[in-house]
Design a protein around this motif. Structure first.
Motif, PDB file in Angstrom:
ATOM      1  N   PRO A 245       0.372  -1.436  -0.269  1.00  0.00           N
ATOM      2  CA  PRO A 245      -0.306  -0.166  -0.203  1.00  0.00           C
ATOM      3  C   PRO A 245       0.954   0.851  -0.047  1.00  0.00           C
ATOM      4  N   THR A 246       0.567   1.831  -1.468  1.00  0.00           N
ATOM      5  CA  THR A 246       1.693   3.074  -0.863  1.00  0.00           C
ATOM      6  C   THR A 246       1.337   4.331  -1.363  1.00  0.00           C
ATOM      7  N   ALA A 247       1.277   5.818  -0.343  1.00  0.00           N
ATOM      8  CA  ALA A 247       0.294   7.201  -0.438  1.00  0.00           C
ATOM      9  C   ALA A 247       1.470   7.917  -1.319  1.00  0.00           C
ATOM     10  N   VAL A 248       0.334   8.606  -1.930  1.00  0.00           N
ATOM     11  CA  VAL A 248       0.984   9.966  -2.442  1.00  0.00           C
ATOM     12  C   VAL A 248       0.985  11.280  -2.406  1.00  0.00           C
ATOM     13  N   VAL A 249       2.423  11.988  -2.102  1.00  0.00           N
ATOM     14  CA  VAL A 249       1.972  13.467  -1.552  1.00  0.00           C
ATOM     15  C   VAL A 249       3.351  14.034  -2.627  1.00  0.00           C
ATOM     16  N   ALA A 250       1.889  15.431  -2.756  1.00  0.00           N
ATOM     17  CA  ALA A 250       3.199  16.163  -4.042  1.00  0.00           C
ATOM     18  C   ALA A 250       2.287  17.420  -3.806  1.00  0.00           C
ATOM     19  N   GLY A 251       3.035  19.014  -3.563  1.00  0.00           N
ATOM     20  CA  GLY A 251       3.001  20.044  -3.892  1.00  0.00           C
ATOM     21  C   GLY A 251       2.642  20.327  -5.387  1.00  0.00           C
ATOM     22  N   LEU A 252       1.647  21.617  -5.593  1.00  0.00           N
ATOM     23  CA  LEU A 252       1.486  22.289  -6.622  1.00  0.00           C
ATOM     24  C   LEU A 252       2.224  23.184  -7.384  1.00  0.00           C
ATOM     25  N   ALA A 253       2.852  23.669  -6.134  1.00  0.00           N
ATOM     26  CA  ALA A 253       4.012  24.304  -6.836  1.00  0.00           C
ATOM     27  C   ALA A 253       5.663  24.073  -6.867  1.00  0.00           C
ATOM     28  N   ASP A 254       5.104  22.852  -7.182  1.00  0.00           N
ATOM     29  CA  ASP A 254       6.421  22.463  -7.360  1.00  0.00           C
ATOM     30  C   ASP A 254       6.874  22.353  -8.587  1.00  0.00           C
ATOM     31  N   ARG A 255       8.544  22.884  -8.612  1.00  0.00           N
ATOM     32  CA  ARG A 255       9.222  23.414 -10.212  1.00  0.00           C
ATOM     33  C   ARG A 255      10.024  22.262  -9.783  1.00  0.00           C
ATOM     34  N   VAL A 260       3.029  16.341 -12.187  1.00  0.00           N
ATOM     35  CA  VAL A 260       2.836  15.122 -13.134  1.00  0.00           C
ATOM     36  C   VAL A 260       3.363  13.897 -12.637  1.00  0.00           C
ATOM     37  N   HIS A 261       4.475  14.433 -11.663  1.00  0.00           N
ATOM     38  CA  HIS A 261       4.514  12.801 -11.542  1.00  0.00           C
ATOM     39  C   HIS A 261       4.338  11.488 -10.973  1.00  0.00           C
ATOM     40  N   ALA A 262       3.294  12.808  -9.524  1.00  0.00           N
ATOM     41  CA  ALA A 262       2.686  12.013  -8.403  1.00  0.00           C
ATOM     42  C   ALA A 262       1.751  11.760  -8.816  1.00  0.00           C
ATOM     43  N   ARG A 263       0.876  11.801 -10.245  1.00  0.00           N
ATOM     44  CA  ARG A 263      -0.013  11.986 -10.788  1.00  0.00           C
ATOM     45  C   ARG A 263       0.587  10.250 -11.535  1.00  0.00           C
ATOM     46  N   GLU A 277      -2.518  16.253  -3.241  1.00  0.00           N
ATOM     47  CA  GLU A 277      -1.684  18.061  -3.182  1.00  0.00           C
ATOM     48  C   GLU A 277      -2.642  18.602  -2.653  1.00  0.00           C
ATOM     49  N   LEU A 278      -0.750  19.654  -2.813  1.00  0.00           N
ATOM     50  CA  LEU A 278      -1.354  20.668  -1.847  1.00  0.00           C
ATOM     51  C   LEU A 278      -0.614  21.915  -2.382  1.00  0.00           C
ATOM     52  N   GLN A 327      -8.084  11.107  -4.433  1.00  0.00           N
ATOM     53  CA  GLN A 327      -7.237  12.286  -4.332  1.00  0.00           C
ATOM     54  C   GLN A 327      -7.873  13.294  -3.763  1.00  0.00           C
ATOM     55  N   GLU A 328      -6.842  14.038  -2.684  1.00  0.00           N
ATOM     56  CA  GLU A 328      -7.061  14.656  -1.830  1.00  0.00           C
ATOM     57  C   GLU A 328      -6.984  15.856  -2.630  1.00  0.00           C
ATOM     58  N   SER A 329      -6.767  17.255  -2.178  1.00  0.00           N
ATOM     59  CA  SER A 329      -6.338  18.729  -2.749  1.00  0.00           C
ATOM     60  C   SER A 329      -6.421  19.268  -1.584  1.00  0.00           C
ATOM     61  N   VAL A 330      -5.058  19.692  -0.877  1.00  0.00           N
ATOM     62  CA  VAL A 330      -5.439  20.581   0.293  1.00  0.00           C
ATOM     63  C   VAL A 330      -4.938  22.267   0.369  1.00  0.00           C
TER      64      VAL A 330
END
Length: 336
Positions: A245-255, A260-263, A277-278, A327-330
């Motif tokens: 079981p694997t969860a993924v966290v990513a920042g929407l302002a990540d340059r 796209v990598h997280a998705r 997605e933060l 998918q959660e957007s925070v």
């Protein structure tokens, strides 16, 4: 196989005791000695944290301080970073070596059959992907959290260089990330550059300062050596073998590793149990948004580690094939 490692000297991040952890030395497959720190009560659910490129155990300060009250928190310096010595030859810079080191850490800190939640940020996430089909990884990994990471096309997708996607941007990005130039002292300009490239616009000044000091302490030869590994990274096949079981966290302002990598990871993982997605957060998610990351770690421990003390064998939720990825957007407040 790489030769034994050595200390390159040069500036290092000051070693400060986050939570008075005990020190352990793990010995990797090629003889490399890996610095490990263990905090928290014996017998508590275990969490293993693997940091990213140019960072160190200090990167996880917020996680250690909050989680070590009721978890056994295991952190280690990737080879060449922090207090782990650097490879003597190019063979020591590889995803194979990263996976070897992680296996050594698991063997040195966990009892036979004991399971933990494994968390990887950036290159630490790539370490977990590379180790996903290893026997020792399968023995010890109850669940995984991947933060701000990707499995391939890192240079092509990076938005650190503010140009339209294409060959020119890729060439300049490869040159920037692979530069041998020293980063120099942590000045106001250096902090602005680091914030632009790796953090969100609302990152608190003290967190920018902390990240800058950690990154600038990485020896430039080590930074350069790992940049080649990242530029040629190809772990898409390994992602499909990561059957926990694997969860993924990513920042929407990540340059550095855009969302796209997280998705893609969420779609490709055999047992993805959520994508968070933060908003307003950049690449340094555990530092910029520790509450969100720590909360996700606690969720995974509760679901996949704590329950195992009651039932024999690992507890598994429905796989991603049976259950759609959540998918959660925070929305993060500025300076949070």
């Amino acid at each position: 196989m790489s030769r034994l490692t050595r200390d390159l000297g040069g500036p290092r991040a000051p070693h400060t005791p986050h939570a008075a952890g005990r020190e352990v030395t793990a010995v990797s497959a090629d003889g490399a000695r890996v610095h490990v720190e263990v905090s928290g009560p014996q017998g508590a659910p275990a969490v293993v944290l693997a940091h990213g490129w140019t960072c160190s155990t200090l990167f996880w300060d917020a996680q250690i301080r909050e989680l070590a009250a009721d978890h056994r928190v295991i952190v280690y310096d990737q080879r060449g970073h922090g207090r782990s010595a650097a490879p003597l030859d190019p063979d020591g810079y590889s995803t194979r070596a990263l996976a070897d080191d992680l296996e050594a850490v698991l063997a040195a800190t966990l009892a036979p059959g004991e399971q933990a939640v494994l968390v990887g940020h950036s290159m630490g996430g790539m370490t977990i992907m590379a180790a996903g089909d290893r026997p020792r990884f399968r023995e010890h990994a109850a669940a995984v959290l991947l933060c701000s990471t990707g499995s391939s096309s890192l240079v092509d997708e990076s938005r650190v260089v503010p140009l339209r996607a294409g060959r020119l941007r890729t060439r300049i990005t490869r040159s920037v990330l692979g530069s041998r130039a020293p980063l120099g002292p942590v000045t106001p300009l250096a902090k602005r550059v680091l914030r632009y490239g790796t953090m969100g616009p609302g990152a608190a000044p003290d967190r920018v300062e902390a990240c800058a000091r950690i990154v600038h302490a990485c020896p430039r030869a080590v930074r350069h050596g790992w940049s080649h590994v990242l530029a040629t990274l190809q772990l898409d096949v390994e992602v499909s073998a990561l059957r926990v079981p694997t969860a993924v966290v990513a920042g929407l302002a990540d340059r550095l590793t855009p969302v796209v990598h997280a998705r893609r990871l969420a779609e490709a993982l055999p047992e993805c149990v959520g994508l968070t997605e933060l908003a307003g957060v950049g690449h340094m998610t555990p530092v910029e948004a520790p509450e969100a990351v720590n909360g996700r770690i606690r969720d995974l421990v509760t679901a996949y580690v704590t329950a195992q003390s009651v039932q024999k064998g690992p507890v598994r939720q429905q796989s991603a094939q049976q259950k759609p990825v959540q998918q959660e957007s925070v929305q993060m407040k500025e300076g949070a």
